[in-house]
Design an enzyme around this catalytic site. Sequence first.
Site, mmCIF file in Angstrom:
data_model
loop_
_atom_site.group_PDB
_atom_site.id
_atom_site.type_symbol
_atom_site.label_atom_id
_atom_site.label_comp_id
_atom_site.label_asym_id
_atom_site.label_seq_id
_atom_site.Cartn_x
_atom_site.Cartn_y
_atom_site.Cartn_z
ATOM 1 N N HIS A 24 1.149 -0.979 -0.070
ATOM 2 C CA HIS A 24 -0.445 -0.389 -0.304
ATOM 3 C C HIS A 24 0.286 1.281 -0.053
ATOM 4 O O HIS A 24 0.234 1.825 -0.225
ATOM 5 C CB HIS A 24 -1.237 0.517 1.156
ATOM 6 C CG HIS A 24 -0.656 0.363 2.573
ATOM 7 N ND1 HIS A 24 0.220 -0.947 2.906
ATOM 8 C CD2 HIS A 24 -0.015 1.619 3.403
ATOM 9 C CE1 HIS A 24 0.997 -0.014 4.408
ATOM 10 N NE2 HIS A 24 0.497 1.209 4.225
HETATM 11 C C1 UD1 Z 1 -1.972 5.453 6.304
HETATM 12 C C2 UD1 Z 1 -0.383 5.904 6.605
HETATM 13 C C3 UD1 Z 1 0.519 4.839 6.210
HETATM 14 C C4 UD1 Z 1 0.216 3.999 7.069
HETATM 15 C C5 UD1 Z 1 -1.124 3.720 6.826
HETATM 16 C C6 UD1 Z 1 -1.894 2.259 7.210
HETATM 17 C C7 UD1 Z 1 0.483 8.752 6.506
HETATM 18 C C8 UD1 Z 1 0.858 9.838 5.302
HETATM 19 N N1 UD1 Z 1 0.275 7.496 5.541
HETATM 20 O O1 UD1 Z 1 -1.435 5.185 4.929
HETATM 21 O O2 UD1 Z 1 2.369 5.024 7.303
HETATM 22 O O3 UD1 Z 1 1.633 2.391 7.037
HETATM 23 O O4 UD1 Z 1 -1.848 4.034 6.422
HETATM 24 O O5 UD1 Z 1 -2.959 2.020 6.478
HETATM 25 O O6 UD1 Z 1 0.091 8.634 7.621
HETATM 26 N N2 UD1 Z 1 -9.531 4.863 3.252
HETATM 27 C C9 UD1 Z 1 -10.447 4.580 3.397
HETATM 28 N N3 UD1 Z 1 -11.140 3.867 4.956
HETATM 29 C C10 UD1 Z 1 -10.458 4.440 5.888
HETATM 30 C C11 UD1 Z 1 -8.754 4.723 5.825
HETATM 31 C C12 UD1 Z 1 -8.631 4.865 4.436
HETATM 32 O O7 UD1 Z 1 -11.015 3.729 2.471
HETATM 33 O O8 UD1 Z 1 -10.990 4.169 7.212
HETATM 34 C C13 UD1 Z 1 -8.990 4.964 1.581
HETATM 35 C C14 UD1 Z 1 -8.970 6.178 1.367
HETATM 36 O O9 UD1 Z 1 -9.622 6.116 0.509
HETATM 37 C C15 UD1 Z 1 -7.641 6.989 1.940
HETATM 38 C C16 UD1 Z 1 -6.938 6.326 1.037
HETATM 39 O O10 UD1 Z 1 -7.413 4.814 2.084
HETATM 40 O O11 UD1 Z 1 -7.758 8.022 0.920
HETATM 41 C C17 UD1 Z 1 -5.394 6.168 1.663
HETATM 42 O O12 UD1 Z 1 -5.851 6.721 3.764
HETATM 43 P P1 UD1 Z 1 -4.619 7.414 4.196
HETATM 44 O O13 UD1 Z 1 -5.078 7.542 6.251
HETATM 45 O O14 UD1 Z 1 -4.502 9.050 3.699
HETATM 46 O O15 UD1 Z 1 -2.886 7.145 4.076
HETATM 47 P P2 UD1 Z 1 -2.727 5.437 3.745
HETATM 48 O O16 UD1 Z 1 -2.667 5.198 2.716
HETATM 49 O O17 UD1 Z 1 -4.122 4.014 4.336
#
Ligand code: UD1
Length: 393
Positions: free
Chosen positions: A217
């Site tokens: 991811h």
């Molecule tokens: C975040 C962390 C990363 C960690 C990861 C674990 C940062 C910079 N990154 O990345 O270090 O390894 O979490 O999972 O903080 N989304 C959902 N449901 C959720 C949360 C997110 O669908 O509950 C989707 C959304 O489309 C969102 C995308 O995932 O835009 C990314 O979520 P985000 O929290 O921005 O970053 P991660 O890639 O999860």
Amino acid sequence: MMRDPAPEADARLRITCVVGARPNFVKAASIVHAARARTEITLRLVHTGQHYDERMSTLFFRELGLPEPDAHLGVGSASHAVQTARVLEAFDGELDHHPSDCLIVVGDVNSTLACALVAAKRGVRVAHVEAGLRSRDRSMPEEINRILTDQLSDDLFTTERSAEANLLQEGVPLERIHFVGNVMIDTLMRQRKVARQSDVLTRLGLAPRTYAVCTLHRPSNTDTVESANNSLAALEALSARLPVVFPVHPRTRARLADFRLLDRALALPGVRLIEPLGYLDFLALMDQARVVFTDSGGIQEETTVLGVACLTFRDTTERPITVTEGTNHLVGLNPFNTGAELDAILAKSATKGRVPELWDGRAADRILDILTRPNRRRETATDPGSEARLPLP
Ligand code: UD1
């Protein structure tokens, strides 16, 4: 008539512990559990809402025995800048209403940095758990978060000795650095037995040690057509050798769909794409895997303790001890190398490695010991019992 004595001021240390994203829940769980046993602490658990889905958040709270957060900031998903800004504003309000003596932040996600910044500017002591890890790759958002959080922190709790050298190089005074072990491993040790009762292998029709688990991811492996294609090529190299189970992170699924690659991924023979798993099912799946293929940070550490071979699909790792002492192999981003490294692993009957120093299930207690010391001074936790290198289970 006797008067009631004036109520004494509450002398307990007020700690606020912040969580935002999935790996934070696993790390904070051990701190929350350790704090429960201490009368000299009041702990307030704040969830920023960076992760919010049932599968990415609620399920983890349930399985890890975390209480409902005392506050939920509800920031949700957004660009890095907007998400960070939302946390800054919301957490400032949280501290207005609930003053704190000490903030504990864990890991390297956007919520970690944002809350550390708010607390530091308000003069609240900041404790960073998992400090000092460095990939030296500033294209990783987490690397920026790590460097800045460490600069803002008063107490820097490290998981491996390389972290202390990194911090000293960046000018952090030695007396602020405490080598305490790994809170993520505290949780793993507490939950491993429970996870062994999971029926996830039966549900997926898998036999122990016959399959690979994959998680990908990192933006660098998903966020361009080229990198997403490259990740699928690596997946093909894996599945040519072993059946692969791939619990797909929501951002990975979204990017694959954006690039019209999801159908190709779903059609890969020998690869099962499934929804993200909860903590216990995922731990059970890793525990019985032949190999784990990942770009995650925490999984490199968990596989080291489980004694399961790990192939890390990245050029760098901020957790070098998992390579030098554990079961991790940094394979780079060439899918051909992935296949070759896997062949080398499959040719061996045993996975070599040992559990790193102080990864013994007691890191959270060491952290709280240090935070609650009346005249705190620098001290490296040296527990003769746990200094000894433990053989892998
Ligand atoms: C975040 C962390 C990363 C960690 C990861 C674990 C940062 C910079 N990154 O990345 O270090 O390894 O979490 O999972 O903080 N989304 C959902 N449901 C959720 C949360 C997110 O669908 O509950 C989707 C959304 O489309 C969102 C995308 O995932 O835009 C990314 O979520 P985000 O929290 O921005 O970053 P991660 O890639 O999860």
